[in-house]
Motif scaffolding. Structure first.
Motif, PDB file in Angstrom:
ATOM      1  N   VAL A  53      20.836  28.351  94.001  1.00  0.00           N
ATOM      2  CA  VAL A  53      21.349  27.279  93.149  1.00  0.00           C
ATOM      3  C   VAL A  53      21.260  25.935  93.861  1.00  0.00           C
ATOM      4  O   VAL A  53      20.905  24.915  93.259  1.00  0.00           O
ATOM      5  CB  VAL A  53      22.795  27.578  92.717  1.00  0.00           C
ATOM      6  N   THR A  54      21.573  25.898  95.151  1.00  0.00           N
ATOM      7  CA  THR A  54      21.504  24.641  95.898  1.00  0.00           C
ATOM      8  C   THR A  54      20.086  24.098  95.905  1.00  0.00           C
ATOM      9  O   THR A  54      19.863  22.894  95.711  1.00  0.00           O
ATOM     10  CB  THR A  54      21.990  24.852  97.341  1.00  0.00           C
ATOM     11  N   LEU A  55      19.117  24.962  96.117  1.00  0.00           N
ATOM     12  CA  LEU A  55      17.722  24.534  96.089  1.00  0.00           C
ATOM     13  C   LEU A  55      17.343  24.016  94.711  1.00  0.00           C
ATOM     14  O   LEU A  55      16.625  23.012  94.589  1.00  0.00           O
ATOM     15  CB  LEU A  55      16.813  25.704  96.490  1.00  0.00           C
ATOM     16  N   LEU A  56      17.829  24.667  93.663  1.00  0.00           N
ATOM     17  CA  LEU A  56      17.549  24.220  92.301  1.00  0.00           C
ATOM     18  C   LEU A  56      18.123  22.830  92.063  1.00  0.00           C
ATOM     19  O   LEU A  56      17.439  21.944  91.540  1.00  0.00           O
ATOM     20  CB  LEU A  56      18.135  25.215  91.299  1.00  0.00           C
ATOM     21  N   VAL A  57      19.373  22.622  92.467  1.00  0.00           N
ATOM     22  CA  VAL A  57      20.027  21.333  92.234  1.00  0.00           C
ATOM     23  C   VAL A  57      19.294  20.213  92.950  1.00  0.00           C
ATOM     24  O   VAL A  57      19.031  19.142  92.382  1.00  0.00           O
ATOM     25  CB  VAL A  57      21.501  21.401  92.680  1.00  0.00           C
ATOM     26  N   TRP A  58      18.920  20.437  94.205  1.00  0.00           N
ATOM     27  CA  TRP A  58      18.250  19.384  94.966  1.00  0.00           C
ATOM     28  C   TRP A  58      16.812  19.185  94.513  1.00  0.00           C
ATOM     29  O   TRP A  58      16.260  18.085  94.627  1.00  0.00           O
ATOM     30  CB  TRP A  58      18.334  19.681  96.458  1.00  0.00           C
ATOM     31  N   THR A  59      16.181  20.215  93.990  1.00  0.00           N
ATOM     32  CA  THR A  59      14.846  20.046  93.413  1.00  0.00           C
ATOM     33  C   THR A  59      14.919  19.165  92.173  1.00  0.00           C
ATOM     34  O   THR A  59      14.076  18.270  91.981  1.00  0.00           O
ATOM     35  CB  THR A  59      14.238  21.410  93.058  1.00  0.00           C
ATOM     36  N   VAL A  60      15.909  19.407  91.326  1.00  0.00           N
ATOM     37  CA  VAL A  60      16.105  18.566  90.142  1.00  0.00           C
ATOM     38  C   VAL A  60      16.385  17.130  90.551  1.00  0.00           C
ATOM     39  O   VAL A  60      15.842  16.177  89.965  1.00  0.00           O
ATOM     40  CB  VAL A  60      17.252  19.119  89.272  1.00  0.00           C
ATOM     41  N   LEU A  61      17.213  16.955  91.576  1.00  0.00           N
ATOM     42  CA  LEU A  61      17.533  15.608  92.043  1.00  0.00           C
ATOM     43  C   LEU A  61      16.284  14.892  92.547  1.00  0.00           C
ATOM     44  O   LEU A  61      16.060  13.710  92.243  1.00  0.00           O
ATOM     45  CB  LEU A  61      18.587  15.682  93.144  1.00  0.00           C
ATOM     46  N   GLY A  62      15.442  15.594  93.300  1.00  0.00           N
ATOM     47  CA  GLY A  62      14.195  14.995  93.762  1.00  0.00           C
ATOM     48  C   GLY A  62      13.264  14.637  92.615  1.00  0.00           C
ATOM     49  O   GLY A  62      12.603  13.584  92.633  1.00  0.00           O
ATOM     50  N   PHE A  63      13.216  15.496  91.591  1.00  0.00           N
ATOM     51  CA  PHE A  63      12.405  15.239  90.406  1.00  0.00           C
ATOM     52  C   PHE A  63      12.869  13.966  89.707  1.00  0.00           C
ATOM     53  O   PHE A  63      12.050  13.125  89.300  1.00  0.00           O
ATOM     54  CB  PHE A  63      12.513  16.449  89.473  1.00  0.00           C
ATOM     55  N   LEU A  64      14.183  13.779  89.583  1.00  0.00           N
ATOM     56  CA  LEU A  64      14.720  12.596  88.927  1.00  0.00           C
ATOM     57  C   LEU A  64      14.443  11.336  89.728  1.00  0.00           C
ATOM     58  O   LEU A  64      14.147  10.277  89.158  1.00  0.00           O
ATOM     59  CB  LEU A  64      16.223  12.766  88.699  1.00  0.00           C
ATOM     60  N   VAL A  65      14.536  11.427  91.052  1.00  0.00           N
ATOM     61  CA  VAL A  65      14.252  10.260  91.898  1.00  0.00           C
ATOM     62  C   VAL A  65      12.788   9.849  91.751  1.00  0.00           C
ATOM     63  O   VAL A  65      12.473   8.653  91.641  1.00  0.00           O
ATOM     64  CB  VAL A  65      14.584  10.572  93.367  1.00  0.00           C
ATOM     65  N   CYS A  66      11.887  10.814  91.744  1.00  0.00           N
ATOM     66  CA  CYS A  66      10.461  10.503  91.569  1.00  0.00           C
ATOM     67  C   CYS A  66      10.210   9.848  90.222  1.00  0.00           C
ATOM     68  O   CYS A  66       9.429   8.884  90.111  1.00  0.00           O
ATOM     69  CB  CYS A  66       9.622  11.769  91.716  1.00  0.00           C
ATOM     70  N   MET A  67      10.872  10.340  89.178  1.00  0.00           N
ATOM     71  CA  MET A  67      10.692   9.737  87.858  1.00  0.00           C
ATOM     72  C   MET A  67      11.257   8.323  87.818  1.00  0.00           C
ATOM     73  O   MET A  67      10.702   7.440  87.170  1.00  0.00           O
ATOM     74  CB  MET A  67      11.361  10.591  86.778  1.00  0.00           C
ATOM     75  N   LEU A  68      12.368   8.100  88.536  1.00  0.00           N
ATOM     76  CA  LEU A  68      12.972   6.765  88.559  1.00  0.00           C
ATOM     77  C   LEU A  68      12.002   5.731  89.121  1.00  0.00           C
ATOM     78  O   LEU A  68      11.981   4.577  88.679  1.00  0.00           O
ATOM     79  CB  LEU A  68      14.261   6.797  89.378  1.00  0.00           C
TER      80      LEU A  68
END
Length: 238
Positions: free
Chosen positions: A114-129
């Motif tokens: 779950v931790t890896l999933l959460v931080w992967t999503v966070l990285g995805f959002l930062v890249c989109m930003l």
């Protein structure tokens, strides 16, 4: 870095079956109920446009930016050949992205990552930003990213597990409804420039074929996600 990686890949204990089932019901209710869907549909749009952007980069198209609008629509602007495999794959990626991301999330949650999933999503959002070209898009990404960051930093592991399951089910179910809405608009002639119709102009296949293809992938992703998450739950009698 070793400690950080160990923290990211640390596996959590599987949730009870009732947690997985209630998470699925909650996500289905959000997607099926019109007012809640209207409020949450923008999250699916983020995944949709992110899919376009990722495949555009992989196919070596020049990515000019992404726009997210308050009506939950979005657009990804690219430059390159107007025809060819790169353009076809880029157009294909949008409606497939939420379902495939949900399937990947189902695999991670089933493994307890779950931790890896959460931080992967966070990285995805930062890249989109970094690629956003309008104020509303930047705002919705900042709010979403802030919520994900707060979840990762302050929520206990059990809460993270529950939220992760709801989010994964939401992507899986939420990947289906926009396709049904797309076909409804196409029947009424309100979506002449949809991804399916663009693909029809790029290839020899009709737009309805691509709608069916999107729907088959979305349905298979729901089935695959359920197959991954439900058996991974903590069921004493199994």
């Amino acid at each position: 870095m070793d400690k950080l990686w160990a923290h990211l890949v640390e596996a959590q204990s599987p949730p009870a079956l009732w947690v997985v089932a209630l998470s699925a019901l909650a996500a289905f209710a959000i997607v099926a109920y019109r007012p809640s869907w209207h409020l949450s549909r923008g999250l699916v749009t983020i995944a949709h446009e992110g899919g376009h952007a990722l495949v555009a980069l992989l196919s070596r198209r020049q990515l000019q930016g992404i726009r997210l609008h308050s009506d939950t629509s979005g657009v990804t602007l690219t430059r390159g050949r107007p025809t060819g495999p790169g353009m076809i794959f880029t157009a294909l990626a949008g409606y497939l992205a939420p379902s495939l991301l949900g399937l990947a999330g189902a695999w991670l949650t089933a493994e307890g990552r779950v931790t890896l999933l959460v931080w992967t999503v966070l990285g995805f959002l930062v890249c989109m930003l970094l690629l956003i070209r309008n104020l509303y898009g930047a705002l919705i990404l900042l709010v979403t990213g802030g919520a994900v960051f707060a979840l990762s930093m302050y929520a206990p592991g059990d809460i993270q597990m529950i939220v992760a399951h709801i989010a994964v089910w939401f992507l899986l179910f939420g990947g289906v409804r926009p396709i049904l809405e797309l076909q409804h608009k196409r029947r009424r002639g309100h979506a002449p420039d949809s991804d399916a119709d663009q693909l029809a102009r790029l290839t020899f296949l009709p737009g309805g074929f691509y709608v069916l293809f999107f729907l088959l992938v979305a349905g298979a992703s729901v089935a695959g996600g359920a197959w991954l998450m439900i058996p991974a739950a903590d069921v004493p009698w199994w």
